[in-house]
Design an enzyme around this catalytic site. Structure first.
Site, mmCIF file in Angstrom:
data_model
loop_
_atom_site.group_PDB
_atom_site.id
_atom_site.type_symbol
_atom_site.label_atom_id
_atom_site.label_comp_id
_atom_site.label_asym_id
_atom_site.label_seq_id
_atom_site.Cartn_x
_atom_site.Cartn_y
_atom_site.Cartn_z
ATOM 1 N N ARG A 244 0.851 -1.187 0.000
ATOM 2 C CA ARG A 244 0.000 0.000 0.000
ATOM 3 C C ARG A 244 0.889 1.240 0.000
ATOM 4 O O ARG A 244 1.931 1.266 0.671
ATOM 5 C CB ARG A 244 -0.909 0.024 1.233
ATOM 6 C CG ARG A 244 -2.136 -0.877 1.107
ATOM 7 C CD ARG A 244 -3.133 -0.367 0.060
ATOM 8 N NE ARG A 244 -4.314 -1.201 -0.056
ATOM 9 C CZ ARG A 244 -4.487 -2.156 -0.977
ATOM 10 N NH1 ARG A 244 -3.529 -2.404 -1.854
ATOM 11 N NH2 ARG A 244 -5.606 -2.841 -1.037
ATOM 12 N N GLU A 273 -3.430 7.869 -4.447
ATOM 13 C CA GLU A 273 -3.780 7.398 -5.806
ATOM 14 C C GLU A 273 -5.052 8.073 -6.304
ATOM 15 O O GLU A 273 -5.966 8.285 -5.518
ATOM 16 C CB GLU A 273 -3.968 5.873 -5.791
ATOM 17 C CG GLU A 273 -2.675 5.161 -5.427
ATOM 18 C CD GLU A 273 -2.824 3.646 -5.295
ATOM 19 O OE1 GLU A 273 -3.935 3.124 -5.559
ATOM 20 O OE2 GLU A 273 -1.850 3.001 -4.922
ATOM 21 N N HIS A 291 -1.018 0.869 -10.149
ATOM 22 C CA HIS A 291 -1.740 -0.095 -9.293
ATOM 23 C C HIS A 291 -2.389 -1.199 -10.144
ATOM 24 O O HIS A 291 -3.619 -1.354 -10.147
ATOM 25 C CB HIS A 291 -2.805 0.630 -8.445
ATOM 26 C CG HIS A 291 -3.228 -0.155 -7.223
ATOM 27 N ND1 HIS A 291 -3.584 0.444 -6.027
ATOM 28 C CD2 HIS A 291 -3.362 -1.492 -7.023
ATOM 29 C CE1 HIS A 291 -3.931 -0.502 -5.150
ATOM 30 N NE2 HIS A 291 -3.803 -1.679 -5.740
HETATM 31 P P1 NAP Z 1 -1.471 -11.619 4.234
HETATM 32 O O1 NAP Z 1 -1.434 -13.043 3.807
HETATM 33 O O2 NAP Z 1 -2.347 -11.217 5.360
HETATM 34 O O3 NAP Z 1 0.035 -11.185 4.553
HETATM 35 C C1 NAP Z 1 0.373 -10.000 5.177
HETATM 36 C C2 NAP Z 1 1.655 -10.242 5.967
HETATM 37 O O4 NAP Z 1 2.089 -8.986 6.502
HETATM 38 C C3 NAP Z 1 1.472 -11.199 7.123
HETATM 39 O O5 NAP Z 1 2.420 -12.222 7.013
HETATM 40 C C4 NAP Z 1 1.694 -10.373 8.374
HETATM 41 O O6 NAP Z 1 2.423 -11.124 9.340
HETATM 42 C C5 NAP Z 1 2.501 -9.173 7.852
HETATM 43 N N1 NAP Z 1 2.160 -7.943 8.578
HETATM 44 C C6 NAP Z 1 0.930 -7.444 8.797
HETATM 45 N N2 NAP Z 1 1.018 -6.314 9.505
HETATM 46 C C7 NAP Z 1 2.327 -6.108 9.748
HETATM 47 C C8 NAP Z 1 3.047 -5.103 10.462
HETATM 48 N N3 NAP Z 1 2.412 -4.102 11.075
HETATM 49 N N4 NAP Z 1 4.394 -5.195 10.490
HETATM 50 C C9 NAP Z 1 5.029 -6.223 9.882
HETATM 51 N N5 NAP Z 1 4.400 -7.201 9.201
HETATM 52 C C10 NAP Z 1 3.064 -7.144 9.134
HETATM 53 O O7 NAP Z 1 -1.888 -10.680 3.021
HETATM 54 P P2 NAP Z 1 -1.624 -10.902 1.453
HETATM 55 O O8 NAP Z 1 -2.753 -11.626 0.867
HETATM 56 O O9 NAP Z 1 -0.235 -11.413 1.269
HETATM 57 O O10 NAP Z 1 -1.699 -9.363 0.971
HETATM 58 C C11 NAP Z 1 -0.794 -8.423 1.488
HETATM 59 C C12 NAP Z 1 -1.115 -7.014 1.047
HETATM 60 O O11 NAP Z 1 -0.776 -6.828 -0.328
HETATM 61 C C13 NAP Z 1 -2.592 -6.603 1.092
HETATM 62 O O12 NAP Z 1 -2.996 -6.252 2.395
HETATM 63 C C14 NAP Z 1 -2.645 -5.440 0.128
HETATM 64 O O13 NAP Z 1 -2.434 -4.228 0.818
HETATM 65 C C15 NAP Z 1 -1.478 -5.704 -0.825
HETATM 66 N N6 NAP Z 1 -1.943 -6.006 -2.191
HETATM 67 C C16 NAP Z 1 -1.661 -5.135 -3.198
HETATM 68 C C17 NAP Z 1 -2.077 -5.409 -4.481
HETATM 69 C C18 NAP Z 1 -1.798 -4.470 -5.611
HETATM 70 O O14 NAP Z 1 -2.597 -4.426 -6.545
HETATM 71 N N7 NAP Z 1 -0.686 -3.762 -5.606
HETATM 72 C C19 NAP Z 1 -2.792 -6.575 -4.745
HETATM 73 C C20 NAP Z 1 -3.056 -7.441 -3.706
HETATM 74 C C21 NAP Z 1 -2.622 -7.146 -2.423
HETATM 75 P P3 NAP Z 1 2.275 -10.785 10.910
HETATM 76 O O15 NAP Z 1 0.801 -10.827 11.215
HETATM 77 O O16 NAP Z 1 3.061 -11.845 11.584
HETATM 78 O O17 NAP Z 1 2.855 -9.437 11.119
HETATM 79 C C1 8YV Z 2 -6.912 -4.105 -6.384
HETATM 80 C C2 8YV Z 2 -5.500 -4.688 -4.323
HETATM 81 O O1 8YV Z 2 -6.209 -3.233 -7.193
HETATM 82 O O2 8YV Z 2 -6.441 -6.711 -3.579
HETATM 83 C C3 8YV Z 2 -5.882 -5.659 -3.266
HETATM 84 O O3 8YV Z 2 -5.592 -5.387 -2.085
HETATM 85 O O4 8YV Z 2 -4.862 -3.711 -4.071
HETATM 86 C C4 8YV Z 2 -5.847 -4.934 -5.737
HETATM 87 O O5 8YV Z 2 -6.000 -6.252 -6.046
HETATM 88 C C5 8YV Z 2 -7.811 -3.334 -5.473
HETATM 89 O O6 8YV Z 2 -8.686 -4.229 -4.869
HETATM 90 C C6 8YV Z 2 -8.612 -2.250 -6.174
HETATM 91 O O7 8YV Z 2 -9.425 -2.781 -7.179
#
Ligand code: NAP
Ligand code: 8YV
Length: 334
Positions: A244, A273, A291
């Site tokens: 994020r 954004e 994004h």
């Molecule tokens: P997830 O499985 O919940 O993994 C998040 C990891 O972050 C966990 O292992 C957690 O471990 C760690 N974490 C959480 N809070 C933390 C903190 N304060 N300090 C250090 N580590 C922390 O989630 P995911 O499915 O991998 O997704 C992760 C993130 O990717 C989403 O929340 C989203 O913001 C982002 N994302 C972005 C896109 C995009 O389009 N760019 C798409 C999908 C997702 P601990 O609980 O042990 O800390």
């Molecule tokens: C999407 C994301 O871009 O899943 C998330 O956390 O950031 C992305 O997959 C978002 O949901 C906006 O459509």
């Protein structure tokens, strides 16, 4: 379909349940909601836009916009918020859970896509492929000769993942297949994981030269990647952010990139954004994407399906498929 027709199909009739979609939502999700539920649409998640009758009848929200405590309070019959996206920092999930409102997100179905994008962004950042392609398109290969040899390479790098969860692990597996060593920082060490865990982000940044941020947004990670972390990453350092935007202090990053504190950055997410600061756009060592990490037709459709499948499961069985951590305790029969 009429109530009698639903009965004939043997499928539960959910057509009397009002599902509110504030703002835009993936068209496949909207279509499926319209098929099973009573769809209520408003332009934005603003209590002012709700008429009193609709506000009283809404039992579910499907959206990817900000859902505040005030909005939750404006919907007294609300039972569930189905967020489009695995990241749900846009939803006041703590407040929702305290009020007994379920919150769901869309994990897993996008992990591999986002991990693929992360590797693409990392290689583009290191090896300058978008710039090399522009060189060709602008006729400079023929006119001036070869594109420059890139000062940066993936070879010999040590990567650190900030947020080793579902997506972090998918990124780690890919990097390891490329011969890159991976360490990580989470709040908790992962039981049985052989990779090196660092108890703090700064320790991780000191130990690696390639920091990949895929941690959730929200107050706990706000500006976690700050000037000190960037300094710890060092002169050959590369930052990739697919988590994020607000997790990275963008002003500190622009300063670190322009003064050579780190070498380069690849960003898919930004603090405000879709506004990207001119300071980043003007930097040749910043590789910027709008994004798009999950933005393929197939993956976004799978996310849309999971949003609606959560609603259907909740109203048919009283259980959601993918509750967020804050609301997991509510995931029992109503
Ligand atoms: P997830 O499985 O919940 O993994 C998040 C990891 O972050 C966990 O292992 C957690 O471990 C760690 N974490 C959480 N809070 C933390 C903190 N304060 N300090 C250090 N580590 C922390 O989630 P995911 O499915 O991998 O997704 C992760 C993130 O990717 C989403 O929340 C989203 O913001 C982002 N994302 C972005 C896109 C995009 O389009 N760019 C798409 C999908 C997702 P601990 O609980 O042990 O800390
Ligand atoms: C999407 C994301 O871009 O899943 C998330 O956390 O950031 C992305 O997959 C978002 O949901 C906006 O459509």
């Amino acid at each position: 379909m009429s109530r009698a027709s639903w009965k004939a199909t043997g499928v539960a009739d959910l057509s009397g349940i009002s599902v509110l979609v504030p703002g835009k939502l993936h068209p496949h999700a909207v279509e499926r909601i319209e098929e099973r539920f009573r769809l209520v649409r408003v332009a934005a998640a603003d209590p002012v836009l709700l008429n009193a009758r609709a506000a009283k009848s809404v039992r579910a929200i499907a959206s990817f916009t900000t859902i505040s405590a005030a909005y939750i309070d404006a919907l007294p019959a609300l039972e569930i918020i189905a967020n489009f996206g695995v990241g749900y920092d846009n939803v006041d999930a703590g407040y929702a859970a305290a009020r007994g409102v379920m919150v769901t997100n869309t994990p897993d179905v996008l992990s591999e896509e986002v991990a693929d994008t992360t590797i693409g962004l990392l290689l583009n950042t290191l090896r300058e492929f978008p710039r090399a392609e522009n060189w060709l398109r602008e006729g400079r290969w023929a006119g001036e000769g070869n594109y420059r040899l890139t000062p940066l390479t993936l070879r010999g790098r040590k990567a650190g993942i900030f947020g080793m969860g579902r997506i972090g692990l998918a990124i780690a597996r890919r990097l390891e297949a490329f011969g890159v060593e991976v360490a990580y920082h989470n709040r908790n060490r992962i039981d049985g994981d052989p990779r090196t865990w660092h108890a703090s982000l700064i320790e991780l940044a000191e130990a690696v030269d390639t920091l990949i941020c895929v941690a959730p947004g929200g107050a706990a990670t706000f500006h976690a990647v700050n000037a000190n972390v960037l300094r710890a990453l060092g002169r050959d350092g590369v930052l990739i952010n697919v988590g994020r935007g607000p997790t990275v202090d963008e002003a500190a990053l622009a300063e670190a990139l322009s003064s050579g504190v780190i070498a380069a950055a690849g960003l898919d997410v930004f603090e405000d954004e879709p506004h990207v600061p001119r300071a980043l756009i003007d930097l040749p060592n910043a590789c910027l994407l709008p994004h798009v990490a999950s933005a393929s037709v197939a993956t976004r459709r799978a996310m849309a399906d999971l949003v609606v499948d959560n609603l259907v499961s909740w109203f048919e069985t009283g259980k959601p498929l993918t509750p967020v951590a804050e609301a997991a305790g509510l995931a029992t029969l109503r």
